[in-house]
Design an enzyme around this catalytic site. Structure first.
Site, PDB file in Angstrom:
ATOM      1  N   HIS A   1       0.842  -1.205   0.000  1.00 18.20           N
ATOM      2  CA  HIS A   1       0.000   0.000   0.000  1.00 18.20           C
ATOM      3  C   HIS A   1       0.878   1.256   0.000  1.00 18.20           C
ATOM      4  O   HIS A   1       0.599   2.218  -0.725  1.00 18.20           O
ATOM      5  CB  HIS A   1      -0.882   0.049   1.259  1.00 18.20           C
ATOM      6  CG  HIS A   1      -1.926  -1.023   1.350  1.00 18.20           C
ATOM      7  ND1 HIS A   1      -2.023  -1.878   2.418  1.00 18.20           N
ATOM      8  CD2 HIS A   1      -2.944  -1.360   0.513  1.00 18.20           C
ATOM      9  CE1 HIS A   1      -3.051  -2.703   2.242  1.00 18.20           C
ATOM     10  NE2 HIS A   1      -3.627  -2.410   1.082  1.00 18.20           N
TER      11      HIS A   1
ATOM     12  N   LYS B   1     -18.578  -6.963   7.558  1.00 17.90           N
ATOM     13  CA  LYS B   1     -17.312  -7.677   7.449  1.00 17.90           C
ATOM     14  C   LYS B   1     -16.622  -7.747   8.809  1.00 17.90           C
ATOM     15  O   LYS B   1     -16.723  -6.818   9.614  1.00 17.90           O
ATOM     16  CB  LYS B   1     -16.413  -6.926   6.462  1.00 17.90           C
ATOM     17  CG  LYS B   1     -15.518  -7.831   5.642  1.00 17.90           C
ATOM     18  CD  LYS B   1     -14.801  -7.060   4.566  1.00 17.90           C
ATOM     19  CE  LYS B   1     -13.380  -7.573   4.476  1.00 17.90           C
ATOM     20  NZ  LYS B   1     -12.599  -6.842   3.476  1.00 17.90           N
TER      21      LYS B   1
ATOM     22  N   ARG C   1      -1.624  -5.480  -8.748  1.00 16.91           N
ATOM     23  CA  ARG C   1      -0.428  -6.279  -8.491  1.00 16.91           C
ATOM     24  C   ARG C   1      -0.170  -7.303  -9.582  1.00 16.91           C
ATOM     25  O   ARG C   1       0.951  -7.588  -9.938  1.00 16.91           O
ATOM     26  CB  ARG C   1      -0.574  -7.050  -7.172  1.00 16.91           C
ATOM     27  CG  ARG C   1      -0.431  -6.200  -5.954  1.00 16.91           C
ATOM     28  CD  ARG C   1      -0.933  -6.931  -4.755  1.00 16.91           C
ATOM     29  NE  ARG C   1      -2.332  -7.289  -4.928  1.00 16.91           N
ATOM     30  CZ  ARG C   1      -3.123  -7.722  -3.972  1.00 16.91           C
ATOM     31  NH1 ARG C   1      -2.654  -7.903  -2.769  1.00 16.91           N
ATOM     32  NH2 ARG C   1      -4.389  -7.994  -4.205  1.00 16.91           N
TER      33      ARG C   1
ATOM     34  N   SER D   1      -2.839  -8.001   2.397  1.00 10.93           N
ATOM     35  CA  SER D   1      -3.130  -7.953   3.836  1.00 10.93           C
ATOM     36  C   SER D   1      -3.557  -9.336   4.323  1.00 10.93           C
ATOM     37  O   SER D   1      -3.198  -9.784   5.406  1.00 10.93           O
ATOM     38  CB  SER D   1      -4.259  -6.954   4.115  1.00 10.93           C
ATOM     39  OG  SER D   1      -3.894  -5.669   3.707  1.00 10.93           O
TER      40      SER D   1
HETATM   41  O1  PNS Z   1      -8.606  -3.157   0.212  1.00 14.29           O
HETATM   42  P1  PNS Z   1      -9.769  -3.705  -0.522  1.00 14.29           P
HETATM   43  O2  PNS Z   1     -10.600  -4.571   0.403  1.00 14.29           O
HETATM   44  O3  PNS Z   1      -9.387  -4.414  -1.782  1.00 14.29           O
HETATM   45  O4  PNS Z   1     -10.690  -2.445  -0.954  1.00 14.29           O
HETATM   46  C1  PNS Z   1     -11.936  -2.640  -1.587  1.00 14.29           C
HETATM   47  C2  PNS Z   1     -12.748  -1.336  -1.644  1.00 14.29           C
HETATM   48  C3  PNS Z   1     -12.800  -0.679  -0.276  1.00 14.29           C
HETATM   49  C4  PNS Z   1     -12.089  -0.382  -2.611  1.00 14.29           C
HETATM   50  C5  PNS Z   1     -14.172  -1.704  -2.159  1.00 14.29           C
HETATM   51  O5  PNS Z   1     -14.652  -2.773  -1.420  1.00 14.29           O
HETATM   52  C6  PNS Z   1     -15.152  -0.546  -2.035  1.00 14.29           C
HETATM   53  O6  PNS Z   1     -15.045   0.422  -2.721  1.00 14.29           O
HETATM   54  N1  PNS Z   1     -16.136  -0.687  -1.110  1.00 14.29           N
HETATM   55  C7  PNS Z   1     -17.135   0.334  -0.856  1.00 14.29           C
HETATM   56  C8  PNS Z   1     -18.517  -0.121  -1.277  1.00 14.29           C
HETATM   57  C9  PNS Z   1     -18.758   0.164  -2.734  1.00 14.29           C
HETATM   58  O7  PNS Z   1     -18.673   1.274  -3.186  1.00 14.29           O
HETATM   59  N2  PNS Z   1     -19.043  -0.923  -3.477  1.00 14.29           N
HETATM   60  C10 PNS Z   1     -19.226  -0.855  -4.909  1.00 14.29           C
HETATM   61  C11 PNS Z   1     -17.868  -0.828  -5.585  1.00 14.29           C
HETATM   62  S1  PNS Z   1     -17.934  -1.405  -7.160  1.00 14.29           S
END
Ligand code: PNS
Length: 164
Positions: free
Chosen positions: A20, A44, A93, A131
């Site tokens: 990150h 979650k 990645r 993570s």
């Molecule tokens: O670190 P991560 O878990 O890969 O991050 C994922 C994240 C936070 C970017 C994604 O889950 C997100 O944007 N969640 C917010 C809910 C949302 O907007 N969902 C629709 C996205 S297409």
């Protein structure tokens, strides 16, 4: 400062890894300011709660005036809109990331056509890093100090005092 010079880098950060940090440093080459936005998803289960995740990020970036740590709940595009920003940063990645990231970028654009997603490719030395794997390796007795900042390593140590 113009909001076009600002980007939001959203994620779970459970916990923050050197991967990150690599993405944030690359982002700062392009953007004047990066808002690291930590997701709180009530459905979650996290290893570290929102407060702990934000605290670790704040500690790591305490001397970085161009990095802001914030958190959000709900839709990312709503958060981005509230902040008056139109650019989302994500890391790519490997090919395996592509499909989900592609879906998310297109879905976010569908909900709000003003939003653009920009991808940064981390150093190849972090291409295996996540993570989820860091937590697993640590929990099973492995060493992760080269993969996370010292404060995260210390927090993991604290959390898994009785690891196997
Ligand atoms: O670190 P991560 O878990 O890969 O991050 C994922 C994240 C936070 C970017 C994604 O889950 C997100 O944007 N969640 C917010 C809910 C949302 O907007 N969902 C629709 C996205 S297409």
């Amino acid at each position: 400062m113009s909001k076009t010079n600002m980007a939001v880098y959203p994620g779970s950060y459970d916990p923050l890894t050197n991967g990150h940090i690599d993405i944030i440093q690359r982002g700062l080459k392009i953007f004047e300011r990066i808002v690291v936005a930590v997701l709180r998803n009530p459905d979650k289960t996290y290893l570290f709660d929102l407060e702990e995740r934000c605290r670790m990020l704040r500690e790591v970036f305490r001397d970085s005036a161009r990095i802001e740590i914030d958190h959000f709940e709900g839709l990312l595009v709503d958060y981005v809109q509230r902040r008056g920003v139109t650019t989302i940063v994500r890391g790519l990645r490997a090919i395996s990331d592509f499909e989900i990231e592609f879906q998310m970028a297109l879905m976010n654009r569908k909900i709000d056509p003003r939003v653009e997603t920009i991808f940064f490719v981390p150093s190849e030395s972090y291409s295996f890093l996540s993570s989820k794997l860091v937590k697993e390796v640590y929990q099973l007795g492995g060493e992760v100090s080269s993969m996370v900042p010292p404060i995260v390593d210390a927090k993991l140590k604290e959390r898994f005092r009785h690891r196997g």
